[in-house]
Design an enzyme around this catalytic site. Structure first.
Site, short mmCIF file in Angstrom:
data_model
loop_
_atom_site.label_atom_id
_atom_site.label_comp_id
_atom_site.label_asym_id
_atom_site.label_seq_id
_atom_site.Cartn_x
_atom_site.Cartn_y
_atom_site.Cartn_z
N GLU A 113 14.15 -0.71 0.74
CA GLU A 113 12.96 0.15 0.80
C GLU A 113 11.73 -0.73 0.66
O GLU A 113 11.81 -1.84 0.13
CB GLU A 113 12.96 1.14 -0.38
CG GLU A 113 14.07 2.14 -0.32
CD GLU A 113 14.13 2.98 -1.58
OE1 GLU A 113 13.15 3.01 -2.36
OE2 GLU A 113 15.18 3.61 -1.79
N LYS A 115 8.34 -1.80 -1.15
CA LYS A 115 7.87 -1.70 -2.54
C LYS A 115 6.39 -1.35 -2.50
O LYS A 115 5.53 -2.19 -2.22
CB LYS A 115 8.10 -3.01 -3.28
CG LYS A 115 7.76 -2.91 -4.76
CD LYS A 115 8.25 -4.13 -5.51
CE LYS A 115 8.06 -3.98 -7.01
NZ LYS A 115 6.71 -3.68 -7.43
N ASP A 117 2.69 -0.48 -3.53
CA ASP A 117 1.84 -1.02 -4.58
C ASP A 117 0.96 0.11 -5.12
O ASP A 117 -0.20 0.25 -4.77
CB ASP A 117 0.98 -2.14 -3.99
CG ASP A 117 0.43 -3.04 -5.08
OD1 ASP A 117 0.82 -2.85 -6.26
OD2 ASP A 117 -0.39 -3.92 -4.77
N TYR A 222 11.37 7.82 -4.54
CA TYR A 222 12.44 6.87 -4.24
C TYR A 222 13.62 6.92 -5.19
O TYR A 222 14.56 6.16 -5.05
CB TYR A 222 11.88 5.45 -4.18
CG TYR A 222 10.95 5.08 -5.31
CD1 TYR A 222 11.38 5.05 -6.63
CD2 TYR A 222 9.61 4.76 -5.05
CE1 TYR A 222 10.53 4.71 -7.66
CE2 TYR A 222 8.75 4.42 -6.07
CZ TYR A 222 9.22 4.40 -7.38
OH TYR A 222 8.36 4.08 -8.39
N LYS A 310 9.60 -10.00 -4.06
CA LYS A 310 8.14 -9.99 -4.01
C LYS A 310 7.62 -10.90 -2.90
O LYS A 310 8.04 -12.06 -2.81
CB LYS A 310 7.58 -10.50 -5.35
CG LYS A 310 7.79 -9.54 -6.52
CD LYS A 310 6.87 -8.35 -6.38
CE LYS A 310 6.56 -7.66 -7.68
NZ LYS A 310 5.83 -8.36 -8.68
N CYS A 404 -37.12 -15.78 -2.80
CA CYS A 404 -36.36 -14.97 -1.85
C CYS A 404 -36.22 -15.73 -0.53
O CYS A 404 -37.21 -16.20 0.02
CB CYS A 404 -37.08 -13.65 -1.61
SG CYS A 404 -36.39 -12.72 -0.24
N CYS A 407 -38.56 -13.79 2.18
CA CYS A 407 -40.03 -13.71 2.13
C CYS A 407 -40.66 -14.78 1.25
O CYS A 407 -41.88 -14.93 1.23
CB CYS A 407 -40.47 -12.33 1.64
SG CYS A 407 -40.05 -12.03 -0.09
N CYS A 422 -35.12 -9.64 -5.21
CA CYS A 422 -36.45 -9.88 -4.68
C CYS A 422 -37.19 -8.56 -4.87
O CYS A 422 -36.74 -7.52 -4.41
CB CYS A 422 -36.36 -10.22 -3.19
SG CYS A 422 -37.95 -10.08 -2.37
N CYS A 427 -40.91 -7.42 1.64
CA CYS A 427 -39.96 -8.45 2.08
C CYS A 427 -39.31 -8.05 3.41
O CYS A 427 -38.75 -6.96 3.53
CB CYS A 427 -38.90 -8.64 1.01
SG CYS A 427 -37.51 -9.66 1.51
S1 IVH Z 1 12.97 1.95 -7.72
C1 IVH Z 1 15.44 2.13 -11.37
N1 IVH Z 1 11.77 1.84 -5.40
O1 IVH Z 1 8.16 -0.99 -8.61
C2 IVH Z 1 14.65 1.80 -10.16
N2 IVH Z 1 10.55 1.21 -7.32
O2 IVH Z 1 8.65 -3.25 -10.44
C3 IVH Z 1 13.25 2.03 -10.40
N3 IVH Z 1 8.23 0.61 -6.87
O3 IVH Z 1 8.16 0.74 -11.63
C4 IVH Z 1 12.33 1.76 -9.33
N4 IVH Z 1 8.28 0.95 -4.70
O4 IVH Z 1 6.67 1.59 -9.74
C5 IVH Z 1 11.65 1.63 -6.72
N5 IVH Z 1 10.83 1.83 -3.28
C6 IVH Z 1 10.71 1.64 -4.60
C7 IVH Z 1 9.51 1.22 -5.20
C8 IVH Z 1 9.47 1.01 -6.57
C9 IVH Z 1 7.53 0.59 -5.73
C10 IVH Z 1 7.66 0.23 -8.18
C11 IVH Z 1 7.94 1.18 -9.29
C12 IVH Z 1 8.59 0.39 -10.36
C13 IVH Z 1 8.17 -0.99 -10.01
C14 IVH Z 1 9.16 -1.98 -10.54
#
Ligand code: IVH
Length: 671
Positions: A113, A115, A117, A222, A310, A404, A407, A422, A427
């Site tokens: 999946e 991740k 942010d 998720y 990451k 400035c 001017c 300024c 100006c």
């Molecule tokens: S699963 C037990 N799936 O990442 C599993 N987390 O660093 C729990 N996050 O606290 C998380 N996308 O806020 C999962 N597709 C995803 C995610 C995800 C973002 C975040 C989540 C978690 C943090 C962990």
């Protein structure tokens, strides 16, 4: 309608609204027009108003409209919200995969999946109804943000099945929405959010759900905490189950039978993440089989069956060729780094704002330095730090100019401000920015009057300030480059056409510090004319709900200046509208609030109060219920007072009523 019919209709409307909400927010595929949706909602609101006893917390009418809270209650998570172990390279990922095989003694397949942010939340449903939502907090305890989460359209209030579940997901803000939000904040002088994640966090932690409702938040779910009768064999099935309940699950989830396909997924998204409309900071790899997940279990912090891969931050190294200084509309001097162009996250970066002199000094960024550049939140390029080890000694320390750059007049810096300004109102750089702002889309919206023409008009000394525009003739414009008779005539017409812009636009166009579109709207609605605002003192200005001391002060200062008063007078002579349509805000100052009045009042008659409250858009009813916002109680208030106290409805004295009204920008003085 007989009460059975009412109940039936209410149920029907709620089902329809839940369904269309789902089509719109979750599937992004609406079936009906917004207007039709609004009509259904209107009908439900009216029925519920007439039958307050029928209102339930998960009714579609209950998404917004909750009163601000003074703080969030603590929630102890029934099952902790774990975090994830990280992997930063292929080797660490491989180690994770090998561990899962070793511990399960089995072949393992995965689901990958994105991740997201954003912010992790837990959504608790009982018998299919959304009852509580909380932040992750430290994983064990979070904060109760139920009312704020309810404002997010993609979170269902009622599920397709009456199950009791704890659903986990990530609340986030799309990059484009983040940029628009920041733009509005910049216009009104509010501090900017650094990235979409911070904007989402700040929005979710608002004490006033009304504010959250105005912020464009979204969610992907998720995972599940607890779930009754959850008999899924795989994570994939779990996600399908969540989808079938009405949740938004990200479409880029992928089943990966082996590590090679996991790596392929990771490489693909590391490359293409810039194309997504939201930020991701990696990929989450999850063991697919639930039986294997159970066998692997979890450490105190994170499950052993998942890992977060990451991505490297989107950074690059380049050289600062020069640091120049730009002068903005309000005279603020902003240092800007000119960079040797480099590619970050698929786009070319050639300049980066350095914000102000303090930041340049604290980061010690010098002209000629090699620097690490990053796209914060994938949008605004930012200089992170210099590479001191690559200095040759030829680098030059940047100093904010004392004059400035436009001017030449001496600049100033207030001791409590980071900004250098300024203050010369003549100006040229400020004149230019002012005119650009005046003509811009959200201001006077003068078609065809862009920066290039404005620069020419200034150079030819045809205009010095916005009022001069209205005296321009087509003949004068013909002298400018690349302007023929037709476009000259069009431009003159467009300028004249702008005379009819609404008062709030005119106010915004004036370019008063801290007065963005929203503040301008509130000022226009409250005062109704430029004259009334010019004559208001600081206290009267600060009485407008959205206007604080600071804005009130800058507005006052602006209109105290002779030059600005002249500008307004000349705009008025030119025919620019300086009076608004009837003060709309006052008319609906109390909209959405329900009052009950009881007991013997001192200052005014009950009827008088009720009429005035209705006039400001409030509902006044005869009996206290959970839907009542305020009970105004005079002497000898009897059962209604007791009922209000029992239900926790706010009880007001007459003086307190006056205060509540004042907070909403309307006044009702006692005789
Ligand atoms: S699963 C037990 N799936 O990442 C599993 N987390 O660093 C729990 N996050 O606290 C998380 N996308 O806020 C999962 N597709 C995803 C995610 C995800 C973002 C975040 C989540 C978690 C943090 C962990």
């Amino acid at each position: 309608m007989a009460s059975d019919d009412v109940r039936r209709r209410i149920t029907e409307l709620r089902e329809q609204l839940h369904y269309h909400n789902y089509r719109y927010f979750v599937l992004d595929d609406p079936e009906i027009a917004d207007r039709e949706y609004d009509e259904l909602m209107r009908e439900l609101v009216d029925l519920e108003d007439e039958h307050p006893e029928e209102v339930t917390p998960e009714s579609p009418t209950q998404r917004v409209g909750h009163r601000p809270v003074s703080g969030f209650a603590e929630v102890v998570h029934r099952e902790p919200l774990l975090s994830l172990a990280n992997a930063f390279d292929e080797e660490e990922l491989q180690a994770f995969a090998e561990r899962t095989v070793r511990r399960t003694g089995d072949d393992v397949d995965f689901v990958c999946e994105l991740k997201f942010d954003g912010l992790a939340v837990s959504l608790i449903y009982e018998d299919g109804r959304f009852v509580q939502g909380a932040t992750r907090g430290d994983g064990q305890r979070g904060e109760d943000i139920t009312q704020n989460l309810k404002t997010i359209g993609a979170i269902p209030l009622v599920l397709s099945e009456p199950v009791s579940v704890d659903v986990r997901g990530e609340v986030f803000m799309r990059r484009a929405d983040f940029a628009a939000l920041n733009e509005r904040r910049r216009e009104s002088g509010e501090p900017l959010f650094a990235n979409p994640r911070n904007a989402a966090a700040g929005s979710l932690r608002q004490l006033d759900p009304q504010v959250t409702a105005d912020r464009p938040l979204d969610i992907y779910v998720y995972s599940l905490g607890y779930a009754e009768n959850a008999g899924f064999a795989t994570h994939g099935e779990r996600l399908e189950f969540l989808k079938s309940l009405g949740f938004k699950v990200n479409p880029h989830v992928k089943y990966c039978p082996d590590l090679a396909s996991v790596l392929e997924y990771i490489l693909y998204w590391d490359d293409h993440r810039g194309e997504l409309p939201y930020d991701i900071d990696g990929v989450v790899v999850k063991v697919n089989a639930v039986s294997q997940q159970d066998r692997l279990g979890a450490t105190a912090k994170s499950p052993r069956w998942a890992v977060a891969y990451k991505f490297a931050a989107e950074q690059g190294v380049t050289r600062v060729q020069d640091i120049i200084v730009q002068v903005g509309r309000t005279g603020v001097l902003t240092p800007l780094a000119l960079l040797e162009p480099l590619q970050i996250a698929g786009s070319t970066v050639a300049r980066a704002t350095l914000h102000n002199a303090d930041i340049v000094q604290n980061k010690d960024i010098r002209i000629g330095d090699y620097v690490v550049v990053q796209k914060a939140g994938d949008v605004i390029p930012e200089v992170v730090r210099p590479l001191q080890e690559r200095r040759t000694g030829d680098e030059k320390v940047f100093e904010m100019p004392l004059q400035c750059p436009s001017c030449g007049s001496t600049v100033q810096r207030a001791s409590d401000e980071a900004a250098t300004r300024c203050v010369n109102t003549e100006c040229p750089a400020q004149r230019f920015e002012n005119l650009v702002h005046f003509a811009s889309r959200n201001a006077m919206d003068i078609d065809g009057l862009g920066p290039a023409i404005i620069q020419q008009l200034l150079d030819a000394d045809l205009v010095r300030n916005p009022a001069d525009l209205y005296w321009l003739t087509a003949e004068q414009l013909l002298d400018l480059e690349r302007i023929g008779p037709k476009s000259a005539a069009n431009l003159v017409a467009a300028i004249q056409d702008s005379c009819g812009r609404s008062l709030d636009r005119v106010l915004f166009a004036l370019g008063i510090r801290h007065v963005g579109s929203e503040v301008a709207r509130d000022l226009a609605a409250h005062f109704g004319s430029v004259a009334a605002i010019m004559n208001a003192d600081q206290e009267e200005l600060a009485a407008v709900p959205s206007i604080g001391e600071k804005i009130a002060q800058t507005v006052c200062e602006f209109f105290q200046k002779e030059q600005n008063r002249n500008l307004v007078a000349r705009l008025e002579t030119a025919g620019v509208a300086m009076v608004g349509a009837e003060a709309q805000r006052t008319k609906d100052a109390l909209e959405g609030l329900t009052f009950v009045v009881t007991g013997r009042l001192e200052g005014f008659s009950r009827q008088e109060v009720e009429e005035r409250l209705r006039g400001w858009g409030a509902k006044v009813t005869g009996s206290v219920s959970r839907r009542t916002d305020y009970l105004l109680a005079g002497d000898d208030a009897g059962t209604k007072l007791a009922k209000a106290q029992e239900l926790g409805v706010t009880v007001l004295t007459e003086d307190q009523l006056v205060e509540v009204l004042q907070e909403r920008g309307v006044s009702f003085d006692k005789p």
